[in-house]
Design a protein around this motif. Structure first.
Motif, mmCIF file in Angstrom:
data_model
loop_
_atom_site.group_PDB
_atom_site.id
_atom_site.type_symbol
_atom_site.label_atom_id
_atom_site.label_comp_id
_atom_site.label_asym_id
_atom_site.label_seq_id
_atom_site.Cartn_x
_atom_site.Cartn_y
_atom_site.Cartn_z
ATOM 1 N N VAL A 71 0.829 -1.208 0.000
ATOM 2 C CA VAL A 71 0.000 0.000 0.000
ATOM 3 C C VAL A 71 0.863 1.258 0.000
ATOM 4 O O VAL A 71 0.478 2.300 -0.524
ATOM 5 N N GLY A 72 2.013 1.200 0.639
ATOM 6 C CA GLY A 72 2.914 2.346 0.674
ATOM 7 C C GLY A 72 2.746 3.241 1.882
ATOM 8 O O GLY A 72 3.395 4.283 1.994
ATOM 9 N N TYR A 73 1.859 2.843 2.796
ATOM 10 C CA TYR A 73 1.660 3.645 4.008
ATOM 11 C C TYR A 73 2.949 3.732 4.817
ATOM 12 O O TYR A 73 3.670 2.745 4.980
ATOM 13 N N THR A 74 3.242 4.937 5.320
ATOM 14 C CA THR A 74 4.398 5.145 6.193
ATOM 15 C C THR A 74 3.958 5.827 7.475
ATOM 16 O O THR A 74 3.117 6.722 7.454
ATOM 17 N N VAL A 130 -7.941 10.930 2.409
ATOM 18 C CA VAL A 130 -8.226 10.321 3.713
ATOM 19 C C VAL A 130 -6.909 9.980 4.400
ATOM 20 O O VAL A 130 -6.145 9.143 3.897
ATOM 21 N N GLN A 131 -6.632 10.628 5.523
ATOM 22 C CA GLN A 131 -5.393 10.362 6.246
ATOM 23 C C GLN A 131 -5.515 9.048 7.021
ATOM 24 O O GLN A 131 -6.488 8.828 7.750
ATOM 25 N N TYR A 132 -4.536 8.211 6.867
ATOM 26 C CA TYR A 132 -4.576 6.903 7.515
ATOM 27 C C TYR A 132 -4.657 7.020 9.036
ATOM 28 O O TYR A 132 -5.532 6.418 9.676
ATOM 29 N N ASP A 133 -3.756 7.757 9.639
ATOM 30 C CA ASP A 133 -3.634 7.771 11.100
ATOM 31 C C ASP A 133 -4.823 8.424 11.790
ATOM 32 O O ASP A 133 -5.272 7.965 12.830
ATOM 33 N N ARG A 134 -5.343 9.466 11.228
ATOM 34 C CA ARG A 134 -6.360 10.271 11.904
ATOM 35 C C ARG A 134 -7.776 9.945 11.454
ATOM 36 O O ARG A 134 -8.708 9.908 12.270
ATOM 37 N N ASP A 135 -7.968 9.705 10.165
ATOM 38 C CA ASP A 135 -9.317 9.664 9.607
ATOM 39 C C ASP A 135 -9.919 8.267 9.497
ATOM 40 O O ASP A 135 -11.144 8.126 9.472
ATOM 41 N N GLU A 139 -6.269 0.503 12.937
ATOM 42 C CA GLU A 139 -4.901 0.993 13.130
ATOM 43 C C GLU A 139 -4.038 0.583 11.946
ATOM 44 O O GLU A 139 -3.725 -0.601 11.776
ATOM 45 N N PRO A 140 -3.659 1.548 11.103
ATOM 46 C CA PRO A 140 -2.811 1.213 9.958
ATOM 47 C C PRO A 140 -1.418 0.795 10.408
ATOM 48 O O PRO A 140 -0.933 1.250 11.459
ATOM 49 N N ILE A 141 -0.787 -0.066 9.636
ATOM 50 C CA ILE A 141 0.599 -0.464 9.915
ATOM 51 C C ILE A 141 1.382 -0.441 8.612
ATOM 52 O O ILE A 141 0.821 -0.596 7.527
ATOM 53 N N GLU A 142 2.661 -0.238 8.714
ATOM 54 C CA GLU A 142 3.504 -0.316 7.536
ATOM 55 C C GLU A 142 3.518 -1.756 7.027
ATOM 56 O O GLU A 142 3.436 -2.710 7.806
ATOM 57 N N SER A 166 -0.991 5.855 -1.282
ATOM 58 C CA SER A 166 -0.369 6.563 -0.156
ATOM 59 C C SER A 166 0.403 7.759 -0.674
ATOM 60 O O SER A 166 1.386 7.613 -1.402
ATOM 61 N N VAL A 167 -0.059 8.928 -0.320
ATOM 62 C CA VAL A 167 0.595 10.168 -0.713
ATOM 63 C C VAL A 167 0.677 11.053 0.520
ATOM 64 O O VAL A 167 -0.267 11.137 1.303
ATOM 65 N N LEU A 168 1.821 11.693 0.715
ATOM 66 C CA LEU A 168 2.026 12.520 1.908
ATOM 67 C C LEU A 168 1.398 13.899 1.709
ATOM 68 O O LEU A 168 1.729 14.610 0.758
ATOM 69 N N ILE A 169 0.502 14.261 2.631
ATOM 70 C CA ILE A 169 -0.259 15.508 2.517
ATOM 71 C C ILE A 169 -0.231 16.246 3.854
ATOM 72 O O ILE A 169 -0.336 15.628 4.917
ATOM 73 N N ASP A 170 -0.096 17.544 3.782
ATOM 74 C CA ASP A 170 -0.184 18.389 4.983
ATOM 75 C C ASP A 170 -1.496 18.076 5.705
ATOM 76 O O ASP A 170 -2.581 18.195 5.113
#
Length: 970
Positions: A71-74, A130-135, A139-142, A166-170
């Motif tokens: 998935v590419g989640y970090t 959609v932010q993985y950690d907050r939204d 519980e997402p994991i790498e 997975s894209v890094l967004i402010d």
């Protein structure tokens, strides 16, 4: 035919990504995509978001579609320079709304780790960030290795495009909407809530359709508002069948591409070139211009066939917009700073209200405008209301448009009253350094006095005050006066149209000017007819402008250029004006930032508030400033370390999630500001550079204005930089090709190319002229130009350095001769405790009292118990006094979060400080005068005789000058 310019990916926003994966579905179905029902997916060219195709999924109830692979989640790592978080993004097209949800799951080894739902009750394209950690739930994991879509509880068909796993967004910029209403909930109360809280604002619109009966005045008021708005917007153009055909062909090209909001484009930053090439779009701003052109055309022809053809094209263009996801309830992934891109769309729709009503589509347009303009904001409870400059500038016109699109006149009147209530309750003085209007006439944005944003606020707000004027829905009373005073103040810190360079924020490019149209419209909006003060100011600023003949015909005359001295301590600013020139000096403190720097703006502006002193006569260029070649280390009036440009360049980071990638540094000093009395003034500051660069750099600085003379003193100049010299700059002026007009030097005076005479009493002078190298404030690229430069050299690592010089501003030959012989002032004291100067012409004495305690070497003041600024003018029978406590007192003690474990100040975002919205506390200062005096006691001043002394207890706040008249007891 007009050439169609398709959007290119030009990214200036904030997004951070590596090895970004995107599914664009252009050729065949990727081999890692599978479904549990055979042949339910295919590649289609029916509709797409990029390239020419998308993935069609014809699903049955509960069917699944899976994407296999990393998935590419970090996981976000604390302490990183930027604060971006891993988010999921995709586009979905739905032709037939379903009253259920599509579930998106993320798995590891077949086990669901996190998930989120998408409500499918929509038609057209939709996207989400959609932010993985907050939204997400779970519980997402790498290392998650599968994305699974679970179909709704009924059969259907959707198109999917541009999946970015997975894209890094402010984290400030993910926006919720009606499909994903759980995203970034804290944004509803964040500093950028005016952009981000569309869902909240729309859902607080009062849906109560309570019947009201409008009286004649209210009905006429509605007509008047609509007429004025229409007249302000409308332009007549020549319409031909060929022009209509050109527009139809233009629209046919738009239908092949996407309608994009430029702030969204950041998501594509790290795509490969071949992936970026597939993304073709028309930007909302350009699309709005196209719609506006159609609106002008419709309103410029009387030909029925042409009108019908244009109306049909306009309506189809709106349908295209809705289909692209620009409709009520959709937030496009993000909506931050959206208002800047939508004004033309709103205005065009208003101008086309008539045909939209006939076509039966005006309600849908109204809903869209209501959503994106955050019109529901006008229903905010009174206790939660506060002004926002971005809202005034970019969103308020859309709110008015939404109201005026009502077909029902009673509803239109009801919403106009709600708009009036919103304006009357929110136009007020804002507390602390929060954005809005201040008592001293300044307008704050980004926690500082910001004329460029004030201009935008006036361009949005003032026309609406004008439209509403003279109707039951008008802005009146104190609220009108607050805006009027702020508009008038713009002409004080500008000359004639340009702002002081130190007030240009992150845009020191010389391009921003005051908005003269605001003077005209505010003058026309006076409560009792034309406002005289505004009309006469307008006549000076715009002698050939609209309404000039009208104003002159009513007996109004062009005002004389303002003359006097003005203290604006909410911005640590002192202004002084004579004839046609303005002189201004600016500082900063522990409450007020010294600079605003972005990644591509004002990269070398660290010294802009180090006591910067500028003399403006006419434009910035004519007054000696051109960005190319300007030496950012030598702002006139500043005391600064002459570091190389590579060291002066700001080291920018995203300090926390309250801010962007920017630098806005504070000092730890409370003493910075000015004072005014009888047309003269003073400024003083304790300069202490932030330890991010050099925390050892300190100075005590003062400046005293007496008519057209300025006296500048410095003491306690010190730092530990043994490699670079420290300079106090006298002047820096652009010469261009006029090298012969550079400075002239005589015995003990220098006259610069701007006809200002300098007399240096203490300090080693260095003079330069010729080709000067610098750096572009946006790009850092090398620039050069011919300049003249003069500074006092304090040497390397100075200890207890000093300077003393005076300036005769724009004097004639006779004044210059007199100034050479006798400058008519005395310096009574110059040390780290105080700078005291007496003007022998006006008999006025200025006191920069940096420390409390006994005051040395003067006739009048024995002591003060608070660092203060005092001006005294002695007349035959009385002494006039002006007192300032420059400490804004937004908090007491130490802001511990701004210091590390060793007590060293560290960088913190101004937006994160808990005290920014505090009301400045009142403080009572004890000033002990030598001799016996009486004064009228008031809520601000109490006096008592104590032996041979007079004790004055002076209560003040917000750095406001307190005027006192003292009568000597013989």
């Amino acid at each position: 035919m007009k050439k169609i310019v398709l959007g290119a990916i030009m990214l200036t926003g904030v997004l951070y990504a590596k090895d970004l994966k995107v599914y664009q579905f252009e050729n065949e179905i990727p081999k890692n995509i599978e479904t549990n029902i055979k042949d339910s997916i295919s590649i289609t060219k029916e509709k797409y978001k990029d390239g020419e195709s998308s993935l069609k999924w014809k699903f049955k109830k509960g069917e699944t579609l899976s994407i296999l692979g990393d998935v590419g989640y970090t996981v976000f790592k604390t302490g990183e320079q930027e604060k971006a978080r891993s988010s999921y993004s995709m586009w979905i097209y739905n032709e037939n709304p379903i009253d259920d949800e599509l579930l998106v799951q993320f798995k590891k080894d077949g086990v669901v780790k996190c998930w989120f739902p998408i409500k499918m009750n929509f038609k057209g394209w939709r996207t989400m960030w959609v932010q993985y950690d907050r939204d997400m739930k779970g519980e997402p994991i790498e290392g998650m290795d599968e994305i699974t879509f679970v179909a709704p509880n009924e059969s259907g068909e959707i198109l999917i495009d541009q999946i970015m796993p997975s894209v890094l967004i402010d984290p400030r910029h993910n926006a919720r909407d009606e499909q994903v209403d759980f995203i970034n909930l804290e944004a509803d109360a964040a500093a950028n809530a005016h952009w981000m809280a569309l869902y909240k604002n729309y859902n607080q619109i009062d849906k109560n359709e309570k019947k009201i009966v409008l009286n004649k005045s209210e009905i006429e008021g509605i007509k008047k508002v609509e007429k004025r708005y229409r007249e302000k917007l409308l332009k007549k153009i020549q319409v031909t069948p060929e022009l209509i055909t050109e527009k139809e062909e233009e629209f046919s090209e738009y239908k092949k591409i996407s309608l994009e909001f430029i702030q969204r484009l950041v998501i594509y930053k790290d795509l490969k070139p071949e992936e970026k090439e597939k993304i073709k779009y028309i930007a909302t701003k350009e699309f709005g211009i196209y719609l506006t052109e159609l609106a002008y055309m419709y309103n410029s022809t009387d030909n029925i066939q042409e009108k019908d053809r244009i109306a049909k094209l306009f309506n189809e263009s709106l349908e295209y917009m809705y289909n692209q996801g620009w409709t009520k309830g959709s937030s496009q992934g993000t909506v931050h700073h959206l208002g800047y891109q939508m004004r033309e769309i709103y205005e065009a729709i208003f101008l086309m209200k008539e045909p939209l009503v006939k076509l039966g589509t005006v309600d849908k347009a109204k809903e869209m405008v209501s959503w994106y303009s955050a019109m529901g904001m006008i229903y905010t409870p009174k206790e939660n209301l506060k002004i926002n400059i971005d809202v005034l500038n970019t969103m308020l016109p859309g709110m008015l448009t939404a109201i005026l699109l009502n077909e029902n006149q009673e509803k239109e009147g009801r919403e106009l009253y709600q708009l009036q209530s919103y304006l009357m309750n929110s136009i007020d003085y804002s507390p602390g350094v929060l954005g809005g209007f201040k008592y001293d006439g300044t307008v704050f944005h980004h926690m500082q006095n910001y004329p460029a944003y004030a201009k935008g606020a006036f361009e949005g707000l003032v026309p609406i005050i004008y439209y509403l004027n003279g109707t039951p829905y008008a802005v009146t009373g104190e609220q009108y006066k607050i805006v009027k005073d702020a508009v008038l103040t713009t002409r004080l810190y500008s000359n004639k149209y340009n702002y002081l360079l130190s007030l240009t924020g992150r845009h020191p490019n010389g391009k921003f000017k005051i908005d003269t149209e605001s003077f005209r419209l505010m003058a026309l909006s006076g409560e009792r007819g034309i406002d005289k003060e505004l009309a006469e100011a307008y006549l000076r600023l715009s002698p050939q402008g609209k309404s000039v003949e009208k104003f002159k015909g009513m007996g109004f005359k062009e005002e004389a250029a303002p003359k006097g001295s003005w203290t604006m301590n909410m911005g640590s600013l002192q202004l002084h004006r004579r004839k046609e020139w303005l002189a201004g000096v600016k500082g900063y403190s522990r409450y007020l930032v010294g600079n605003e720097t972005y990644i591509k703006n004002n990269l070398y502006g660290r010294y802009m508030s180090y006591g910067a002193f500028q003399i403006l006569e006419s434009s910035l260029k004519e007054s000696g400033y051109v960005q190319e070649g300007w030496d950012w280390k030598h702002f006139p009036g500043t005391t600064a370390i002459n570091v190389p440009f590579e060291k002066l360049k700001s080291s920018i980071s995203q300090v926390d999630t309250k801010s962007g990638v920017e630098e806005m540094l504070l000092s730890d000093e409370t003493y910075s500001g000015g004072n005014s009395l009888n047309g003269n003034g003073m400024f003083a500051m304790k300069l202490h550079e932030h330890p991010k660069y050099n925390g050892t750099h300190k100075a005590r600085k003062s400046l005293f204005f007496f008519d057209n003379r300025a006296i500048l003193l410095g003491s306690g100049i010190e730092n530990s930089d043994s490699e670079n010299e420290t300079h106090t700059t006298l002047f820096q002026n652009y010469l261009g090709q006029n090298m012969k007009n550079s400075y002239t030097q005589n015995e003990d005076t220098i006259i610069d190319s701007q006809n200002n005479m300098y007399k240096v009493v203490e300090g080693d002078i260095v003079l330069k002229k010729g080709k000067q190298e610098s750096r572009d404030q946006n790009t850092g690229e090398r620039t050069e130009n011919n300049y003249e430069l003069a500074y006092i050299n304090h040497g390397k690592a100075p200890k207890n350095g000093k300077y003393h010089y005076s300036i005769l501003i724009k004097g004639d030959e006779q004044e210059q001769d007199k100034f050479k012989k006798n400058s008519k002032y005395e310096v009574l004291n110059q040390d780290n405790n105080s700078h005291i100067v007496k003007d022998l012409k006006s008999n006025m004495t200025g006191y920069a009292l940096f420390e409390s305690g006994k005051v040395q070497n003067n006739r009048f003041i024995e002591s003060v118990d608070t660092p203060s600024m005092i001006l005294l003018q002695e007349n035959d029978k009385e002494i006039q006094m002006s007192f300032v406590d420059p400490d804004l007192r937004l908090y007491e003690g130490k802001d511990e979060e701004q210091y590390d474990e060793n007590g060293v100040m560290i960088e913190r975002s101004i937006y994160s400080r808990p005290w920014i919205g505090n009301i400045g506390k009142e403080h009572t200062t004890l000033v002990v005068l030598k001799g016996k005096y009486t004064s009228e006691n008031s809520s601000k001043v109490k006096s008592e005789i104590d032996g041979e002394f007079t004790k004055l207890s002076i209560t003040s706040k917000n750095g406001e000058p307190v005027k006192i008249i003292l009568k000597k007891i013989s």
